[in-house]
Every structure is written in structure tokens, then in C-alpha cells.
Design a protein around this motif. Sequence first.
Motif, PDB file in Angstrom:
ATOM      1  N   GLU A  11       0.825  -1.206   0.000  1.00  0.00           N
ATOM      2  CA  GLU A  11       0.000   0.000   0.000  1.00  0.00           C
ATOM      3  C   GLU A  11       0.866   1.266   0.000  1.00  0.00           C
ATOM      4  OE1 GLU A  11      -3.420  -0.130   2.468  1.00  0.00           O
ATOM      5  OE2 GLU A  11      -3.775   2.025   2.292  1.00  0.00           O
ATOM      6  N   VAL A  12       1.937   1.266   0.803  1.00  0.00           N
ATOM      7  CA  VAL A  12       2.795   2.459   0.829  1.00  0.00           C
ATOM      8  C   VAL A  12       3.451   2.659  -0.538  1.00  0.00           C
ATOM      9  CG1 VAL A  12       4.850   3.503   1.848  1.00  0.00           C
ATOM     10  CG2 VAL A  12       3.181   2.368   3.319  1.00  0.00           C
ATOM     11  N   LEU A  13       3.975   1.586  -1.110  1.00  0.00           N
ATOM     12  CA  LEU A  13       4.606   1.718  -2.432  1.00  0.00           C
ATOM     13  C   LEU A  13       3.583   2.163  -3.482  1.00  0.00           C
ATOM     14  CD1 LEU A  13       7.046  -1.336  -2.418  1.00  0.00           C
ATOM     15  CD2 LEU A  13       7.668   1.089  -2.477  1.00  0.00           C
ATOM     16  N   ARG A  15       0.932   3.996  -2.907  1.00  0.00           N
ATOM     17  CA  ARG A  15       0.669   5.421  -2.677  1.00  0.00           C
ATOM     18  C   ARG A  15       1.784   6.281  -3.276  1.00  0.00           C
ATOM     19  NH1 ARG A  15      -0.568   5.717   3.765  1.00  0.00           N
ATOM     20  NH2 ARG A  15      -2.515   4.557   3.870  1.00  0.00           N
ATOM     21  N   VAL A  16       3.038   5.820  -3.106  1.00  0.00           N
ATOM     22  CA  VAL A  16       4.166   6.588  -3.664  1.00  0.00           C
ATOM     23  C   VAL A  16       4.000   6.707  -5.175  1.00  0.00           C
ATOM     24  CG1 VAL A  16       6.654   6.583  -4.107  1.00  0.00           C
ATOM     25  CG2 VAL A  16       5.798   5.997  -1.831  1.00  0.00           C
ATOM     26  N   ARG A  17       3.651   5.585  -5.826  1.00  0.00           N
ATOM     27  CA  ARG A  17       3.525   5.608  -7.294  1.00  0.00           C
ATOM     28  C   ARG A  17       2.367   6.499  -7.719  1.00  0.00           C
ATOM     29  NH1 ARG A  17       4.677  -0.485  -6.616  1.00  0.00           N
ATOM     30  NH2 ARG A  17       6.947  -0.379  -6.630  1.00  0.00           N
ATOM     31  N   ALA A  18       1.267   6.416  -6.971  1.00  0.00           N
ATOM     32  CA  ALA A  18       0.123   7.268  -7.306  1.00  0.00           C
ATOM     33  C   ALA A  18       0.473   8.739  -7.119  1.00  0.00           C
ATOM     34  CB  ALA A  18      -1.075   6.899  -6.431  1.00  0.00           C
ATOM     35  N   ALA A  19       1.226   9.026  -6.055  1.00  0.00           N
ATOM     36  CA  ALA A  19       1.575  10.419  -5.760  1.00  0.00           C
ATOM     37  C   ALA A  19       2.482  10.999  -6.832  1.00  0.00           C
ATOM     38  CB  ALA A  19       2.252  10.499  -4.391  1.00  0.00           C
ATOM     39  N   LEU A  20       3.391  10.178  -7.330  1.00  0.00           N
ATOM     40  CA  LEU A  20       4.335  10.683  -8.328  1.00  0.00           C
ATOM     41  C   LEU A  20       3.668  10.809  -9.697  1.00  0.00           C
ATOM     42  CD1 LEU A  20       7.548   8.739  -7.319  1.00  0.00           C
ATOM     43  CD2 LEU A  20       7.095  11.171  -7.017  1.00  0.00           C
ATOM     44  N   LEU A  23       5.116  11.971 -13.333  1.00  0.00           N
ATOM     45  CA  LEU A  23       6.485  12.442 -13.139  1.00  0.00           C
ATOM     46  C   LEU A  23       7.404  11.334 -12.640  1.00  0.00           C
ATOM     47  CD1 LEU A  23       5.814  15.882 -11.489  1.00  0.00           C
ATOM     48  CD2 LEU A  23       6.890  15.466 -13.707  1.00  0.00           C
ATOM     49  N   ARG A  24       6.794  10.218 -12.230  1.00  0.00           N
ATOM     50  CA  ARG A  24       7.574   9.143 -11.644  1.00  0.00           C
ATOM     51  C   ARG A  24       8.681   8.709 -12.596  1.00  0.00           C
ATOM     52  NH1 ARG A  24       5.849   3.437 -11.917  1.00  0.00           N
ATOM     53  NH2 ARG A  24       7.585   2.322 -10.980  1.00  0.00           N
TER      54      ARG A  24
END
Lengths: 232, 491
Positions: A11-13, A15-20, A23-24
Motif C-alpha cells: 500500500e505504501v509503495l 501510494r508513492v507511485r500514485a503520488a508521483l 512524473l515518476r
Amino acid sequence: MTSGGVTARDEVLGRVRAALGELRGTLPGVPRSYHGAGAGPVDLDLLVDRLRDYHALVRTNGDGHTVAGLLADAVRERGARSFVVPAGVPPAWLEALGSGVLVDDGTLTPVDLDAVDGVVTGCALAIAETGTIVLDASADQGRRLLSLVPDYHLCVVREEDVVATVPDAVARLDPTRPLTWISGPSATSDIELERVEGVHGPRTLEVILVPAAADPRPPSTPGQSSEAPVQS
Amino acid sequence: MTSTFLGLPTVAATDTEHLRGEPFPVAARRALADGQLRANLGRATRTIRAKRQAVVDEVDDWQELREAGRALKAATMARLDEHLEQLEAAVTARGGTVHWARDAAEANAVVTELVRATGSDEVVKVKSMATQEIGLNEALASAGIAALETDLAELIVQLGNDRPSHILVPAIHRNRAEIREIFRREMPGVDPDLTDDPRQLAMAARRFLRSKFLSARVAVSGANFAVAETGTLAVVESEGNGRMCLTLPQTLITVMGIEKLVPAWQDLEVFLQLLPRSSTGERMNPYTSMWTGVTPGDGPQDVHLVLLDNGRTATLADEVGREALHCIRCSACLNVCPVYERVGGHAYGSVYPGPIGAVLSPQLTGVEQNATLPYASSLCGACLDVCPVKIDIPSLLVHLRAQHVEQHRATHRLPSPEAVTMAAAGWVMGDERRFAAAQRAGGAGRLLGGRRGVIATLPPPLAGWTSSRDLPAPPAESFRAWWRRTRGEVS
């Protein structure tokens, strides 16, 4: 841990991908126009100056003493009776330290070490610009607790192991070894930001700075910087 | 650009007890009435500002280092998921165990379970902002586990039943006499004749903690840096309490926010120059410890790393606001901030006070939960000047204010006082005749001015503007009127 079948990791990973979003993965360039490794010469006087500025004691072999002679002087002046050393120190050091020396066999406990007056180690390198010595748990430095619990740390620095700057040090060190960077005795500024030296670590740091020629070592115990301290 | 910040799939911190307090203007008003607090803070921040400046001036490539630090952090964030996976793999390969936590409650549960598994009911702690943020000590206490803070300032805060007020020096609001009283009252076995000499106070802490260190079986730490490439963790400290905790116990549990990564080992050559000079004003701090998983026969043999989100991914989702995640917790921005220097850290209501706290805390909790913090600044820009990774805190504050106003508009029938005032000012200033008329009318505002020439309270509906600001009384003559009188008609 899971909640609703999704692990915290996923879930944390996620969220990181969704947040980026889009631009990821774009990688902004990193300008390294600061002074990097190898940018300048080593200044031994600067090292001595910076060590003393943070109230480490420094002995050099200006009058041609060997490391054994300087060690003997330091111990005598200090009045320290008992010392601990890592198992890999050169035999000449042991002779200079006399009879009160305890050689770490890997079983000494923190309570044992609390009862000795001082510790003698070598180091992986020293940084002139910041007055820092770095230990990497090589054979002449030993386990990390050796240089921590006794109240007096006497450290032999060979001139050949002095580097100019922090980038020079990072370039030479092996990050997979346990590293301890030491700049002066332990200190605190927690009361009104006034610096008080000597809190939990050794209250006195003394450095012996010598050329390698004054610190002869048998072929089996040179710097040993590439060996692990204890391999299981 | 402005980015809207609504409906993203990331989640702000849910347990916000340690990230928000009462509204800033209320807390600030009380703090400003405390003369002792202001004297303690003024003295301490003046000292540290001078020390920092002296060691920064020694470095002729300081600006290049700052730029590299900024860029490295931006590069870290751009591939944060990959770096985290890399870190996890490296730590695991070296015998460590990696845990993940979505929020404070989950991180606390992980740590509590790990401590329980050792059978110990006591842990020694290295100062850590992440564990402050999640309220770990309270969580452990409720599970019957005593957490002992070993950093001197944290110990002062813990013994005094107090809250930290500074990132680096949590007891900065206390002077030596107050600390002596706390020690005499709360420290078991302390010498009753203890004086307020800082050296004596530090030695009292050394004696008190020594036996705890020598017998501790479990330690909890934070981390200043984690190197994704190698799995190396670093703790930067001064007193040696960090080394004691990181070296002597059998079990070491490190709690770290997911943003504290650097991609490569070489990157530490930048941050190990930026951090100590910005933080304590030293060329290098007395001790830095680095460890990579487990080293057989040396130090803790049971090593854990807890990676914490707790609102960080929500912050990352804001293209502008994510810059706050670049922070390396040096606290230089606190020490130069005219607002922090006067109100102190408690007024911010969060474990992250000062300018960086005013942009970080509202993003971790969601702006609506912490709406007054983005206004806790005069936007003077001193924080940006000293930030070792060049976080543009003033622009972030303005960005968060805009978000607050937008969200306020979306959820309230009446616009916020700032929105009303700005809209009115925009209408007046958009037309020359309206502006001139307003200036003439403004002369009447002098009647509201007090003896210091400031207006403390405007009449409604403008009272919202002055509830947390003084307004200078308008001058007797506007610039335009003065120009006309002395230079003839405006051309």
C-alpha cells in the motif's frame, strides 16, 4: 501487517507511485560542481589545528619518536593504569602499553569495559578539513564498543591515512563495514546551546599522528582495511 | 503554477495528536506573554546563528553543495518507490528486517510487537523526530514498556513532563536554572547539591544514564540518512548516547520516514557537509554512526528498520508541496526565524515547529486540520537563505495559504477573511480612480490607530484580517497626495 488483504508494504509503495503520477521516474540532473574527491592536497597541519580546535589532544613525532615512544609518553602522562586494545594492534603498541593491557577476544562486555581506564586503536582514515577520525572496525580498531565505553580514547593516525575532505573520505570508505566518525570528545550543546565536552562517549580523545615509517607493523597486520572484523 | 489538491489517492496522517495543536494565533499570544521563554529563546538562537555563520563562511563551495543537496533530494523523490525497494533489498541481504507502516498506529504496533518479542520491558532511545511524531513513547507505555530518552535535551523534556520545542534542541525553551530544578525533582539518585552549571548538569545525566546503557537489551532510534544502494543507515549526534544505543544492545529498532533516503553512498559526501554546519554550527558533529544490516560479532545482532508513511505520500502528491519532504531536520530555519524566536516551538502545536514545521505539519495532517500554521510567518525569506537543501519555504507557505483559502471556499458559504480582503483590495487597486478615492478615505483610518500607530482591531466585517495581525494606521498623507503637493500634478 495487512488490512483488507493489502500489505502495508504494497500500500505504501502504491501510494508513492500514485503520488508521483506521470512524473515518476523522471530524473532531474544533479550538479556536482562542489569540490569532490581528489580536489585538493592533504594538509597535515590543518588536521592538527582542527583536532585541537575541538579539544582533542594531539601528539606528533616532530622529534622523530616512534609510535611506541609516543604511546608510552601518552600513557605515562595520562596516569592511566588499565587499557583495552583490539586483537589486531601491532606488537610494538602492546610493548609500549606495558602490563595493564587487556586484549579484546570478542567476549568483553560493556560492564568489563566500563572498568578500564582507556582504549588504544588505529583508524581507517582521518579528515583534515573537519578534524575527524573514522573507525571501520578493522583489526587494529576492533568492535565498536571498545572505543565507546572507556573514558579515554587514544587513537593512532598514520599520515598516509589522512585525507583532505569529506568527499575524499566517502570515496575511500566501505559502507558495508560499521563506521564511526569521531570529531573531538563527546559533547552536548543542549543547555542554552553552550558546548559542554564529555557526555556519554570518551571524555578525552588523544590522537597520535605519525608517518607509517614510525609505526612499523608485521606483514600480517597492516591496515587490514579490507578485512571484516569478525567473520562468522 | 498552482496545483489543486483534491481527491488524490494518498492519505494524510490519521493520528495527528503530535502534529497539531490549538490555533497558532491563540498559542502565540500566550507564548508572547512569557518573558522568560523569550529571553531563553533569544539567547540560544543568537548563539547558534553566529556559530552557523562562522562555519558556513569557511566553506567556499557552500552554494554548490546546497544546489547538489537540493537536486539529490529531488532525484530521490522522483524515484522514491524504486529507492525504497532497493533499500529494503540491501538491508535484508545484510541480515536486517524491514517493516512498513502506513500510519502512526501501525508503526507503534510494529515496534511494540518487536520489543515484546525480546521479553524486555524497557528500551533506550536515541533522539528521533519520527518517533516523536508517532507518539511511540506513549504507545509503548500503554503496552507496559518504559522508553527512556537518552539525548540530554530529550531527557530534560521527558523528566519535566514537557513537550519538545525545537528539532535539534528540544529543551531550548528551558534555561539552566529550570533544568537544575527538573533534575533535582525528577532524576532518581541525583545529587541534591547539583548546581546549574551546564557541565555539572551534563555529568548528572551521564551518571544517571550510564547503568541504563550498560544493561540495555533493546534500543529504538531514528535515522538521519539511509543509503538505498547499500542499505546503510546513519545517525548523526554529539553526546555518544547514540553510539551507546546503536552499539551495546542486542536488538536495534530504527523508525524512519520514507523520505529520508539518499540514492547512493557517494551522496553522503554532500549531506555530511551540509547537515552539521547548518545544524549545530560545527564542521563535523562529534559522532556519526553508520551501519548496514547486521555485523556478526559487532553491535546489535537483531536489527530492524520500520519505514513510515504517516502522511508523507499525501505530501508527495502535491507537486509544489513535496519539496517539504527534502528537509534533513537541521533546524537552521528555526534559528533564523523572527516568528520562531519570539513564540517558541510549542506555539506551532506540532513536533515539527518553525518555518519547516509550518509547511510540513499541515501537509502531513491535511491543511484543513492545521489551517493556521501556513500563516505563522512574515514571509521574510530568512529560512530559504539558510536552508541547506534550498527548500523555498516562503513559496510553500503561500501555496498552502492558497490551498486553505480554496478549501475554505469549497466547504463554507462565506469566504475566509483573507479571501474577502484580497478580493476587495484587487477591485480597488484595479482602477486608478477607485484607488485614489480609497486612499483619501483611508485617512479616516487614522482614527482607529492606537498610540503606536497601529490598528489592533478593525471593525466588522474587516475584523477577520486583524484577529491575528496588527495593521499600520494609514499615514496622514498618501504618497500620491505628497507627490502632487511637492511636484505638481501627476502626469
